[in-house]
Design an enzyme around this catalytic site. Structure first.
Site, short mmCIF file in Angstrom:
data_model
loop_
_atom_site.label_atom_id
_atom_site.label_comp_id
_atom_site.label_asym_id
_atom_site.label_seq_id
_atom_site.Cartn_x
_atom_site.Cartn_y
_atom_site.Cartn_z
CG ASP A 1 -0.49 0.04 2.84
OD1 ASP A 1 0.39 -0.76 3.01
OD2 ASP A 1 -1.01 0.28 3.63
CD GLU B 1 4.10 1.36 6.86
OE1 GLU B 1 4.77 1.23 7.78
OE2 GLU B 1 3.72 2.00 6.19
#
Ligand code: BES
Ligand code: MN
Ligand code: MN
Length: 465
Positions: free
Chosen positions: A88, A158
């Site tokens: 991400d 994250e």
């Protein structure tokens, strides 16, 4: 190892092309509008693991974004390396400050990257970095050069606090069993100054709201007699630090680990030029806690920063208005021994108690995480140092990083294993900023270094057997 090097050399362009394809997908975890792009990226990562030779690959859905898992066991008696990374990315805003679109990767030459750098959101943080592990793994599989069992866990949350990863690790601790966690999601001091991160700061993140009157008011008719939430918020924030830039929240420093004079002296020997630092940032002075150097302020000291502040009229021209509400997002970076939940609690109690009569103050906690230290007298640190020495021709310097990867502390708690933070980016690569980039030199150097880590780790753990 020469054969591996040749393979990497011959496949350089393909490795890059594959990474560029992945960088085109806007896997922005914070924005629900991109949920399907995040999911698509997970599938691309899974596919690339399969193609690289991973014998078992699975995408695990979570309440949020999926976790990609892959494993390749060659011998249960050999050490197992768990590679962690995140696919991400941060939102690209502000878009108008990008010199090329964030999800249309291009190669540009820069002063720090004369061989060229990949400009795209996620190029350095962290797609470009975890992809090095997949390509190094592919090269090792192709040449029957694997020395360790390898597991991959590449997550998609994250940048939003890894909210579902902790539970996943607890539920799957048997599957994730390993001897060491290897992460490339940090930086080196320079392309000719290799370094290994031996500490990360923790995080406590809150949002605050100051509410005054029950509606926006005319600032002439009511101004002067009614509390202005924007102004009150500024006053309250200003009082969170004293003239020495010391944080005033009672108890804030209570648990701070005191770093010895020796360690501070060693830390300040790292190559760092304050003039260049200020020049690169376009500032004429630094500002931070008195009594500490810039290197200390950004690693061993806790901080409090406003990340965003808003309220009232911010459109074109002037509007005379006394806003009903004002807001701010505030983060505190924590050092070893401080506890994120405790600091959040201290902040909340103090900030709410500071509210002057006439306003209502609410503090809403966001995500957090604990600091981590990774000692440098372990086989995993030594293997990383030997690997970097081999590929850079120089011994790496141990440095404490200022950023946070909360899952590192969790790996230690849940899986009982230490982490090696062998990152290859530069602090100047503009991660989280417009024009994020990742040097081609760094990308290929990483792919070259990783197989050495596997080799030396096996040797150090088993005495070469
Ligand atoms: N890769 C960074 C952390 C990092 C960058 C550590 C450079 C050391 C050097 C990571 O993706 C990140 O941005 N973490 C967030 C915390 C997270 C909980 C949102 C951070 O540090 O702000
Ligand atoms: Mn990262
Ligand atoms: Mn990040």
């Amino acid at each position: 190892m020469q054969e591996l090097k040749n393979y990497i050399d011959q496949n350089k362009q393909r490795f890059l092309d594959e990474l560029l394809e992945m960088l085109k997908i806007p896997s922005i975890s914070a924005d629900p509008a991109y949920k399907s792009d995040v999911a698509k990226t997970a599938d691309v990562v899974a596919e690339s693991l399969k193609k690289a030779g991973c014998s078992h690959v699975k995408v695990y859905p979570t309440k949020g974004h999926p976790i990609v898992y892959g494993e390749h066991m060659i011998d249960p008696k050999f050490p197992t390396i768990l590679v962690y990374g995140h696919y991400d990315v941060q939102p690209p805003d502000p878009l108008d400050l990008w010199t090329s679109p964030p999800f249309e990767p291009v190669i540009k030459k820069t002063e720090k990257h004369p061989d060229g750098a990949i400009y795209a959101r996620g190029s350095c943080d962290d797609k470009g970095q975890f992809y090095m592990h997949i390509k190094a793994f592919e090269a090792m599989v192709q040449h029957h050069a694997l020395t360790c069992n390898v597991k991959f866990m590449i997550e998609g949350e994250e940048e939003v606090g890894s909210v579902n990863l902790g539970a996943f690790c607890k539920e799957n601790s048997e599957m994730l069993k390993c001897d060491v966690v290897l992460i490339s999601d940090t930086s080196i001091l320079g392309n000719d100054i290799p370094s290994i991160t031996v500490g990360l700061r923790g995080l406590s993140y809150v949002e605050v709201e100051v509410a005054g009157a029950n509606k926006d008011l005319h600032s002439g008719v009511y101004g002067g007699a009614v509390a202005n939430p924007a102004q009150v918020l500024c006053d309250m924030i200003a009082s969170l630090k004293d003239k020495n830039k010391h944080i005033t929240i009672p108890g804030f420093y209570d648990d701070v680990e005191v770093v010895s004079d020796e360690e501070r002296a060693a830390m300040n020997k790292a190559p760092f030029d304050k003039g260049t630092y200020m020049h690169d940032l376009g500032i004429e002075a630094t500002m931070g806690e008195n009594g500490y150097t810039v290197l200390e302020q950004t690693s061993i000291r806790p901080t409090l920063e406003v990340n965003g502040i808003w309220g009232g009229y911010i459109g074109e021209g002037a509007k005379t208005v006394l806003p009903a509400k004002a807001f701010a997002k505030i983060s505190m970076r924590l050092v070893p021994n401080q506890k994120s939940d405790k600091i959040t609690e201290l902040f909340k109690n103090y900030f709410e108690s500071m509210a002057p009569p006439g306003v209502n103050v609410v503090v809403r906690p966001h995500h957090g995480g604990e600091a981590a230290v990774t000692p440098s007298d372990t086989p995993e640190y030594k293997a990383a140092a030997m690997a970097m020495k081999q590929s850079y021709g120089k011994d790496p310097i141990p440095v404490r990083g200022g950023g946070s990867i909360p899952i590192v502390a969790l790996f230690e708690k849940v899986l009982g294993v230490k982490t090696v933070l062998m990152g290859f980016g530069l602090d100047s690569d503009d991660i989280h900023s417009p024009n994020e980039h990742y040097g081609l030199f760094n990308f290929y150097k990483g792919i070259e270094t990783i197989p050495y880590f596997h080799k030396y780790y096996k040797e150090l753990k088993t005495g070469g057997k």
